[in-house]
Scaffold this motif. Structure first.
Motif, PDB file in Angstrom:
ATOM      1  N   GLU A 272       0.834  -1.205   0.000  1.00  0.00           N
ATOM      2  CA  GLU A 272       0.000   0.000   0.000  1.00  0.00           C
ATOM      3  C   GLU A 272       0.871   1.257   0.000  1.00  0.00           C
ATOM      4  N   PHE A 275       2.397   1.781  -3.410  1.00  0.00           N
ATOM      5  CA  PHE A 275       1.421   2.351  -4.345  1.00  0.00           C
ATOM      6  C   PHE A 275       1.267   3.849  -4.107  1.00  0.00           C
ATOM      7  N   ARG A 278       4.276   5.779  -5.371  1.00  0.00           N
ATOM      8  CA  ARG A 278       4.434   5.836  -6.827  1.00  0.00           C
ATOM      9  C   ARG A 278       3.396   6.734  -7.502  1.00  0.00           C
ATOM     10  N   PHE A 279       2.185   6.802  -6.918  1.00  0.00           N
ATOM     11  CA  PHE A 279       1.111   7.501  -7.620  1.00  0.00           C
ATOM     12  C   PHE A 279       0.599   8.768  -6.931  1.00  0.00           C
ATOM     13  N   LYS A 280       1.227   9.169  -5.799  1.00  0.00           N
ATOM     14  CA  LYS A 280       0.695  10.317  -5.071  1.00  0.00           C
ATOM     15  C   LYS A 280       0.802  11.614  -5.871  1.00  0.00           C
ATOM     16  N   ARG A 282       0.303  11.852  -9.154  1.00  0.00           N
ATOM     17  CA  ARG A 282      -0.536  11.801 -10.353  1.00  0.00           C
ATOM     18  C   ARG A 282      -1.987  12.150 -10.007  1.00  0.00           C
ATOM     19  N   SER A 284      -4.536  11.687 -11.762  1.00  0.00           N
ATOM     20  CA  SER A 284      -5.469  10.635 -12.185  1.00  0.00           C
ATOM     21  C   SER A 284      -5.673   9.556 -11.115  1.00  0.00           C
ATOM     22  N   HIS A 285      -4.712   9.447 -10.200  1.00  0.00           N
ATOM     23  CA  HIS A 285      -4.801   8.432  -9.138  1.00  0.00           C
ATOM     24  C   HIS A 285      -5.067   9.037  -7.754  1.00  0.00           C
ATOM     25  N   GLN A 288      -7.643   7.216  -5.556  1.00  0.00           N
ATOM     26  CA  GLN A 288      -7.157   5.928  -5.078  1.00  0.00           C
ATOM     27  C   GLN A 288      -6.094   6.095  -3.991  1.00  0.00           C
ATOM     28  N   VAL A 289      -5.217   7.064  -4.187  1.00  0.00           N
ATOM     29  CA  VAL A 289      -4.170   7.319  -3.198  1.00  0.00           C
ATOM     30  C   VAL A 289      -4.789   7.717  -1.861  1.00  0.00           C
ATOM     31  N   SER A 291      -7.764   7.099  -0.783  1.00  0.00           N
ATOM     32  CA  SER A 291      -8.492   5.953  -0.236  1.00  0.00           C
ATOM     33  C   SER A 291      -7.551   4.999   0.501  1.00  0.00           C
ATOM     34  N   ARG A 292      -6.382   4.763  -0.087  1.00  0.00           N
ATOM     35  CA  ARG A 292      -5.425   3.844   0.529  1.00  0.00           C
ATOM     36  C   ARG A 292      -4.761   4.459   1.757  1.00  0.00           C
TER      37      ARG A 292
END
Length: 544
Positions: A272, A275, A278-280, A282, A284-285, A288-289, A291-292
Motif C-alpha cells: 500500500e 502504491f 508511486r502515484f501520489k 498523479r 489521475s490516481h 485511489q491514493v 483511499s489507501r
C-alpha cells in the motif's frame, strides 16, 4: 471478588498499563508473570491501595480480607516470634473480645427487641470469626511457623534473634496465619529451603481455600500451585488457562501465529505504501491514493511483545582435568559455637568425584550442605580427614557470600575486568552483555544493583574463566524463571565437573546425574539422577 477494570498507569515516559483489566475470582489460583519492570508489583500495590492507577476502576466484594506478602517486610515489631505472627490477626483478636462482651451482655436481663438485635450482631460476628479461623488462631500460627522451619523451640525467641532471611519467613507466617480469602504472594519461595517450599506448596494446595495471586521463580512450585497464568507485557495483561508449562507452550504457539500475522500485515502495508509513493503525484490516481491512505491509517498495527532478554552464553574450551577430580577421605567438620559448644556437622565422609560428574548435595535444613561445599572448595578447613584435589583442576566457588564481598564502589565492567585481567575490552563487554549488562549498564556501580543483578554478575565472573570444577551454593537464588532456565542450559553444556546445592527441584531433575545426601552427620552417595534419588529414598515428586 476483586475487579481491576480499564486500568492505565504511566511512570514518567514509561507506560505500564493501558486499559488493562484483571479479575480475581473466588478460589482461583493465578500466577503473575512478566519481565522485570512491566508492572507486576504495581498490580499488587493497586489491590492493596499502596499505589493508584492514573485511570480505571478497582472494586472489591464485601468481606474481602487481603493478605499481602512482599519482599519488603519493613521493620518487625519486638516480642516473641509467636506473638509477632499472631499480632497480624489483631482485628480477629479484637472481634473475639467483642464476642465475649456480647456473651456477657446476653446473660443480663433485657427486652426482646434489644436481645434480638444483639443476637443478630453476635451471629454475624461469630460467622466471621469462624470463617477466618479465629477459634484456632494460635494453633494455626504454630503450624505455619513449624512448616516454614521455625519449630516449637523457637516460638518464644525474640524476633530480633533472627537474621534477615528468617525474618522473611516470620513475615510470610504472619500473612498465612490471618487466613485471608485473597492471598497476594510476591516471590514466597525466596529464602525458603526445600522442606519449607514443599510444605508451603502442600498448604496452598490442600489447606488454603481462598483466591491466590502470586509471582514466583520456582518452576515446579508454579506448575503445581496455579491453574492459570496472567502475563504482564506491552502495557496489557493476557490470560492463559493452565499452569506454567501450559503457558510456555501456548505462548510459543500464539507467538508463532502473531509473527505470521505481523509478517502478512507488514507485506500488505509495504504494498500500500509503495502504491501511495508511486502515484501520489498523479492527479489521475488522487482518489485511489487518498483511499489507501485512509485505509492504512485505520488499520490497527500488530505489535510484537518485547519479552524479557535472557542470558546468552557459550563456554570457551576448558582445560581437561584428570579423571579423579576429588578424593574425600574420612572427612569431618565440627563447629565451635558459643551457645551449644562443639557441633559436629558431618563425620566419616569418604568418596570420590569423577570428571564431568554433575552432583547435587541434598539434605534437610541445617544438615551441613553449605559447610560441605565450603570444605570441598577449600574455603573452610575440615576438622579431620582430607580433601585431595586431582590433577589440573581449576575450582570456581559461588555462594551467597560471594555477592556480599563485591566492591560496592566498583562498576560491573571493573568487576568483570578484575576477574579476567588478560581479556580485552571487547571480550569483557561481550561477557557482560551475555549476562544482560549491555550499553551503559556496564557502568552501574555494585551498590546500585539488585540481588538478581549481583547474582548474574558473580556467575559471569565465574563462568567466563577457564574453570573446570564448579562448586555452586544456591546459584538460582534471585534469578527469575527465564534466567534460571537459561542457566540450566548453560550448566548442562558445561564440559567440566559440577557440585551444587539448590532448592529448585526442576533445576535438579534436569541437570544432575548423582546425589550426595547429608544427614545425621553422614553422607550417602546415590549414583543416579535426581529421580533415582527420590525413588531410592522413598520420596515422591513433591519430596526433597
Amino acid at each position: 471478588m476483586i475487579h481491576l477494570t480499564n486500568i492505565s498507569k504511566q511512570h514518567g515516559s514509561r507506560i505500564l498499563f493501558k486499559n488493562a483489566s484483571l479479575q480475581i475470582l473466588p478460589g482461583t489460583r493465578t500466577g503473575l508473570v512478566g519481565a522485570n519492570g512491566t508492572g507486576k508489583t504495581s498490580i499488587f500495590r493497586f489491590i492493596t491501595g499502596e499505589e493508584e492507577p492514573d485511570s480505571g476502576d478497582i472494586s472489591f466484594s464485601k468481606k474481602v480480607k487481603i493478605g499481602y506478602f512482599s519482599q519488603d517486610v519493613g521493620e518487625m515489631s519486638g516480642g516473641s516470634v509467636l506473638s509477632a505472627v499472631m499480632s497480624a490477626a489483631s482485628d480477629l483478636v479484637v472481634l473475639g473480645e467483642k464476642m465475649k462482651e456480647m456473651e456477657t451482655a446476653m446473660a443480663e436481663p433485657m427486652d426482646e427487641t434489644a436481645l434480638s438485635v444483639l443476637l443478630e450482631q453476635y451471629g454475624e460476628a461469630a460467622e466471621e470469626f469462624e470463617s477466618r479461623g479465629g477459634y484456632d488462631l494460635e494453633t494455626r500460627a504454630q503450624t505455619v511457623l513449624t512448616g516454614l522451619g521455625i519449630g516449637p523451640a523457637d516460638y518464644n525467641r525474640p524476633v530480633s534473634f533472627f537474621s534477615g532471611g528468617w525474618k522473611m519467613r516470620i513475615a510470610l507466617a504472619k500473612i498465612l496465619a490471618i487466613n485471608p480469602n485473597v492471598l497476594l504472594l510476591d516471590e514466597p519461595t525466596n529464602h525458603l529451603d526445600m522442606e519449607s517450599i514443599i510444605w508451603l506448596e502442600n498448604w496452598l494446595i490442600t489447606d488454603f481455600k481462598g483466591a491466590l495471586l502470586m509471582t514466583c521463580h520456582d518452576h515446579d512450585f508454579m506448575n503445581r500451585v496455579v491453574s492459570r497464568i496472567v502475563e504482564v507485557a506491552n502495557a496489557s495483561v493476557t490470560f492463559y488457562g493452565g499452569n506454567y508449562d501450559f503457558y510456555v507452550r501456548e505462548r510459543e504457539i500464539r507467538m508463532t501465529q502473531l509473527l505470521a500475522s505481523h509478517r502478512r500485515q507488514q507485506e500488505m502495508l509495504a504494498k500500500e505504501e509503495d502504491f501511495i509513493a508511486r502515484f501520489k503525484a498523479r492527479a489521475s490516481h488522487a482518489a485511489q491514493v487518498q483511499s489507501r491512505i485512509k485505509k492504512i491509517e485505520k488499520i490497527e498495527r500488530i505489535e510484537i511483545p518485547a519479552y524479557q532478554q535472557v542470558i546468552r552464553f557459550q563456554f570457551s574450551e576448558l582445560p581437561r582435568s584428570g579423571d579423579d577430580v576429588v578424593l574425600l577421605e574420612n572427612l569431618g567438620k565440627t563447629w565451635e559455637t558459643e551457645d551449644l559448644g562443639s557441633k559436629t556437622v558431618f563425620t566419616g565422609v569418604s568418596g570420590h568425584i569423577s570428571r564431568q560428574d554433575k552432583i547435587a548435595v541434598a539434605g534437610v535444613n541445617g544438615a551441613g550442605k553449605s559447610t560441605f561445599l565450603k570444605v570441598l572448595s577449600g574455603n573452610t578447613e575440615p576438622s579431620k580427614g582430607s580433601v585431595k584435589i586431582g590433577a589440573n583442576v581449576g575450582i570456581g566457588y559461588f555462594s551467597q557470600h560471594s555477592m556480599d564481598i563485591l566492591d560496592p564502589k566498583k562498576t560491573v565492567f571493573d568487576t568483570v575486568q578484575d576477574a579476567l585481567p588478560l581479556n580485552n575490552i571487547g571480550v569483557i563487554r561481550n561477557l557482560c552483555a551475555a549476562f544482560l549488562f549491555s550499553g551503559d549498564e556496564v557502568e552501574k556501580r555494585i551498590d546500585q544493583l539488585s540481588g538478581g543483578e549481583k547474582s548474574r554478575l558473580v556467575l559471569a565472573t565465574l563462568l567466563g574463566r577457564p574453570l573446570n570444577f564448579l562448586i555452586l551454593d544456591e546459584p538460582t537464588n534471585h534469578l527469575d524463571i527465564q534466567s534460571r532456565e537459561i542457566l540450566l542450559q548453560i550448566l548442562k553444556e558445561f564440559a567440566g565437573t559440577l557440585v551444587l546445592v539448590s532448592h529448585d527441584r526442576y533445576f535438579l531433575r534436569n541437570l544432575v546425574n548423582r546425589v550426595f545426601e547429608i544427614g545425621q552427620g553422614k553422607m550417602t552417595d546415590f549414583k543416579g539422577d535426581y529421580e533415582y534419588y527420590l525413588s531410592k529414598t522413598g520420596r515422591d515428586h513433591r519430596a526433597i
